[in-house]
Design a protein around this motif. Structure first.
Motif, PDB file in Angstrom:
ATOM      1  N   LYS A  74     -72.416  79.212  45.346  1.00 41.49           N
ATOM      2  CA  LYS A  74     -72.946  80.564  45.451  1.00 41.49           C
ATOM      3  C   LYS A  74     -73.818  80.710  46.693  1.00 41.49           C
ATOM      4  N   THR A  75     -74.624  79.699  46.971  1.00 45.58           N
ATOM      5  CA  THR A  75     -75.471  79.726  48.162  1.00 45.58           C
ATOM      6  C   THR A  75     -74.612  79.799  49.422  1.00 45.58           C
ATOM      7  N   GLU A  76     -73.528  79.039  49.431  1.00 41.26           N
ATOM      8  CA  GLU A  76     -72.616  79.055  50.578  1.00 41.26           C
ATOM      9  C   GLU A  76     -72.009  80.438  50.762  1.00 41.26           C
ATOM     10  N   GLU A  77     -71.596  81.086  49.640  1.00 45.73           N
ATOM     11  CA  GLU A  77     -71.031  82.426  49.720  1.00 45.73           C
ATOM     12  C   GLU A  77     -72.078  83.434  50.195  1.00 45.73           C
ATOM     13  N   GLN A  78     -73.320  83.254  49.741  1.00 39.72           N
ATOM     14  CA  GLN A  78     -74.388  84.152  50.170  1.00 39.72           C
ATOM     15  C   GLN A  78     -74.643  84.024  51.668  1.00 39.72           C
ATOM     16  N   ILE A  79     -74.600  82.805  52.156  1.00 38.76           N
ATOM     17  CA  ILE A  79     -74.783  82.573  53.598  1.00 38.76           C
ATOM     18  C   ILE A  79     -73.665  83.252  54.379  1.00 38.76           C
ATOM     19  N   LYS A  80     -72.434  83.126  53.862  1.00 39.18           N
ATOM     20  CA  LYS A  80     -71.292  83.757  54.528  1.00 39.18           C
ATOM     21  C   LYS A  80     -71.440  85.279  54.506  1.00 39.18           C
ATOM     22  N   ALA A  81     -71.908  85.819  53.359  1.00 36.47           N
ATOM     23  CA  ALA A  81     -72.084  87.271  53.240  1.00 36.47           C
ATOM     24  C   ALA A  81     -73.125  87.777  54.223  1.00 36.47           C
ATOM     25  N   VAL A  82     -74.217  87.045  54.355  1.00 35.17           N
ATOM     26  CA  VAL A  82     -75.268  87.419  55.314  1.00 35.17           C
ATOM     27  C   VAL A  82     -74.721  87.382  56.731  1.00 35.17           C
ATOM     28  N   ASP A  83     -73.926  86.367  57.013  1.00 33.85           N
ATOM     29  CA  ASP A  83     -73.333  86.232  58.344  1.00 33.85           C
ATOM     30  C   ASP A  83     -72.390  87.399  58.638  1.00 33.85           C
ATOM     31  N   ARG A  84     -71.561  87.771  57.642  1.00 38.58           N
ATOM     32  CA  ARG A  84     -70.657  88.905  57.816  1.00 38.58           C
ATOM     33  C   ARG A  84     -71.453  90.189  58.038  1.00 38.58           C
ATOM     34  N   ASN A  85     -72.497  90.348  57.233  1.00 31.19           N
ATOM     35  CA  ASN A  85     -73.343  91.532  57.348  1.00 31.19           C
ATOM     36  C   ASN A  85     -73.901  91.663  58.757  1.00 31.19           C
ATOM     37  N   GLN A  86     -74.417  90.556  59.280  1.00 27.32           N
ATOM     38  CA  GLN A  86     -75.020  90.578  60.617  1.00 27.32           C
ATOM     39  C   GLN A  86     -73.983  90.890  61.690  1.00 27.32           C
ATOM     40  N   LYS A  87     -72.801  90.290  61.572  1.00 31.96           N
ATOM     41  CA  LYS A  87     -71.757  90.512  62.578  1.00 31.96           C
ATOM     42  C   LYS A  87     -71.268  91.956  62.560  1.00 31.96           C
ATOM     43  N   ILE A  88     -71.040  92.492  61.346  1.00 31.15           N
ATOM     44  CA  ILE A  88     -70.534  93.858  61.233  1.00 31.15           C
ATOM     45  C   ILE A  88     -71.602  94.854  61.658  1.00 31.15           C
ATOM     46  N   SER A  89     -72.854  94.613  61.238  1.00 27.29           N
ATOM     47  CA  SER A  89     -73.945  95.508  61.648  1.00 27.29           C
ATOM     48  C   SER A  89     -74.089  95.537  63.166  1.00 27.29           C
ATOM     49  N   SER A  90     -74.027  94.371  63.783  1.00 24.68           N
ATOM     50  CA  SER A  90     -74.147  94.289  65.247  1.00 24.68           C
ATOM     51  C   SER A  90     -73.013  95.047  65.917  1.00 24.68           C
ATOM     52  N   TYR A  91     -71.810  94.895  65.380  1.00 19.62           N
ATOM     53  CA  TYR A  91     -70.650  95.584  65.943  1.00 19.62           C
ATOM     54  C   TYR A  91     -70.804  97.105  65.835  1.00 19.62           C
ATOM     55  N   LEU A  92     -71.206  97.615  64.647  1.00 19.21           N
ATOM     56  CA  LEU A  92     -71.348  99.056  64.453  1.00 19.21           C
ATOM     57  C   LEU A  92     -72.450  99.640  65.342  1.00 19.21           C
ATOM     58  N   LYS A  93     -73.536  98.903  65.516  1.00 14.46           N
ATOM     59  CA  LYS A  93     -74.605  99.351  66.417  1.00 14.46           C
ATOM     60  C   LYS A  93     -74.105  99.368  67.864  1.00 14.46           C
ATOM     61  N   GLU A  94     -73.329  98.363  68.208  1.00 15.52           N
ATOM     62  CA  GLU A  94     -72.820  98.237  69.582  1.00 15.52           C
ATOM     63  C   GLU A  94     -71.940  99.415  69.969  1.00 15.52           C
ATOM     64  N   ILE A  95     -71.120  99.915  69.028  1.00 13.38           N
ATOM     65  CA  ILE A  95     -70.216 101.026  69.350  1.00 13.38           C
ATOM     66  C   ILE A  95     -70.883 102.392  69.122  1.00 13.38           C
ATOM     67  N   GLY A  96     -72.153 102.376  68.701  1.00 14.04           N
ATOM     68  CA  GLY A  96     -72.866 103.627  68.499  1.00 14.04           C
ATOM     69  C   GLY A  96     -72.461 104.374  67.245  1.00 14.04           C
ATOM     70  N   PHE A  97     -72.014 103.663  66.219  1.00 15.07           N
ATOM     71  CA  PHE A  97     -71.616 104.302  64.970  1.00 15.07           C
ATOM     72  C   PHE A  97     -72.814 105.025  64.350  1.00 15.07           C
ATOM     73  N   SER A  98     -72.601 106.285  63.943  1.00 14.25           N
ATOM     74  CA  SER A  98     -73.634 107.072  63.288  1.00 14.25           C
ATOM     75  C   SER A  98     -73.099 107.521  61.936  1.00 14.25           C
TER      76      SER A  98
END
Length: 392
Positions: A74-98
């Motif tokens: 579960k900890t491993e999955e949580q780490i992966k989820a946090v990593d996905r969250n960070q990558k997707i958030s960074s991508y959406l901010k980068e393209i100026g998603f509103s």
């Protein structure tokens, strides 16, 4: 020499005593041997079969080991989820998603987050509860209503439109399925500026006539205006009441409704369109003009709840599910959704709003993107990029 009688009797008594003593000693010896054999066998049984206490200790140890293993997983999955969250958030901010993004993978929320401003003038940011007009994405709700009514025996998707609208042009040849799959061949209503009643809308659609016989893909909002009108006619409820009672409520959609109550929501997004570097608010027609085809708003979480209710069979049967997601033409459009090899999706564009709703055929991945900038990103490409990031 001969012993006396008295001597012989004494000797005989001695022999009897010796015999008794021997028998006693023999019996004692036999008992000792039997005890030793029993003890040895019993000890082997104890060694072979652990006691209940030992078994309980062993089970507890196994449970603890399993719990540690599950916790680590579960900890491993949580780490992966946090990593996905960070990558997707960074991508959406980068393209100026509103807007608001709601992304779920295997039942776990990866992102439910607002980006940019819901109201630029008042500096109100988008958040998970922000409401957006969803445009043509709402057609999936109208299709669901028609399939529900079919299951109740109140109509058939194979019925000709003339069954319900006697003056409809080419109504004997156009079926409800043609309307659902945008293959009706009608010209359709052209949106005007003022308020219009559903009855007047239908009259205008009838007056516009047809451009061809049914069977060829031709996307028209009016197809779903007619379907919404039929929902009201057949159900005995207004279109708005039917959607609220039979879709919003069963799916648990608490931040969804119709355009007249949009401004009463706690966080209604203002729609924008980019003109160069400036974001301006475009003209929005009276949404009575888009009856059944663009008059609904919802939050990203509510869009997810609708998708989940379809996947879980809360709104209709498996047969209706399969019918909805079967393409009705070469366009791959089924009933309210496009059907791709690995996913289902629908798209809505309104003045100032852009929406893409998608979920995998397995139902394990859902991506909802509700944006209040009409033209800052091609959401189909954004959706595909998010799937790539989820699968890394």
């Amino acid at each position: 020499w001969m012993t006396s009688p008295t001597h012989r009797r004494t000797a005989k008594r001695r022999r009897r005593k010796l015999n008794k003593r021997g028998k006693f000693l023999f019996g004692m010896l036999a008992a000792i041997i039997c005890f030793m054999i029993w003890n040895a066998v019993h000890r082997e049984d104890e060694e072979a079969e652990p006691s209940q206490e030992a078994a309980a200790v062993s089970d507890t140890g196994q449970k603890q080991a399993d719990q540690k293993k599950n916790k680590a997983k579960k900890t491993e999955e949580q780490i992966k989820a946090v990593d996905r969250n960070q990558k997707i958030s960074s991508y959406l901010k980068e393209i100026g998603f509103s807007g608001t993004a709601m992304i779920v993978r295997n039942g776990e929320v990866v992102i439910n987050k607002g980006f940019g401003y819901a109201d630029r003038e008042h500096h109100i940011k988008n958040n998970p509860a922000t409401s957006f007009y969803v445009g043509s994405s709402q057609k999936a709700l109208i299709a669901t209503a028609i399939l529900q009514l079919e299951e109740k025996g109140k109509l058939q998707t194979s019925d000709p439109v003339s069954t319900y609208l006697s003056h409809f042009p080419n109504g004997k040849n156009i079926t409800l399925k043609n309307l659902l799959t945008h293959t009706s061949g009608i010209n359709g209503h052209v949106e005007g500026n003022g308020e219009i009643t559903p009855d007047d809308l239908i009259k205008d659609i009838e007056q516009q006539g047809i451009k061809r016989q049914p069977g060829i893909w031709d996307y028209q909002d009016s197809n779903y205006t007619v379907l919404a009108y039929i929902v009201a006619e057949v159900s005995g409820e207004s279109y708005e009441q039917y959607i609220t009672n039979h879709i919003f409520k069963p799916a648990g959609m608490t931040h969804s409704g119709f355009y007249k109550t949009y401004d009463k929501q706690p966080y209604p997004a203002v729609g924008y369109k980019l003109k160069g570097s400036r974001a301006v608010t475009p003209y929005m027609p009276d949404l009575s003009q888009l009856y059944g085809a663009g008059d609904i708003y919802m939050s990203a979480a509510d869009m997810y709840k609708f998708d989940k209710a379809l996947i879980d069979g809360k709104l209709y049967s498996q047969e209706s599910y399969e019918k909805m997601f079967t393409p009705g033409s070469s366009s791959t459009y089924g009933m309210g959704f496009y059907v791709a090899p690995g996913s289902y999706s629908n798209h809505g564009v309104m003045p100032g709003f852009n929406v893409l709703n998608s979920f995998s055929k397995s139902g394990q991945t859902v991506v909802v993107l509700l944006s209040n900038i009409q033209n800052n990103a091609k959401l189909g490409q954004v959706n595909n990029k998010i799937y790539q990031l989820l699968n890394q």
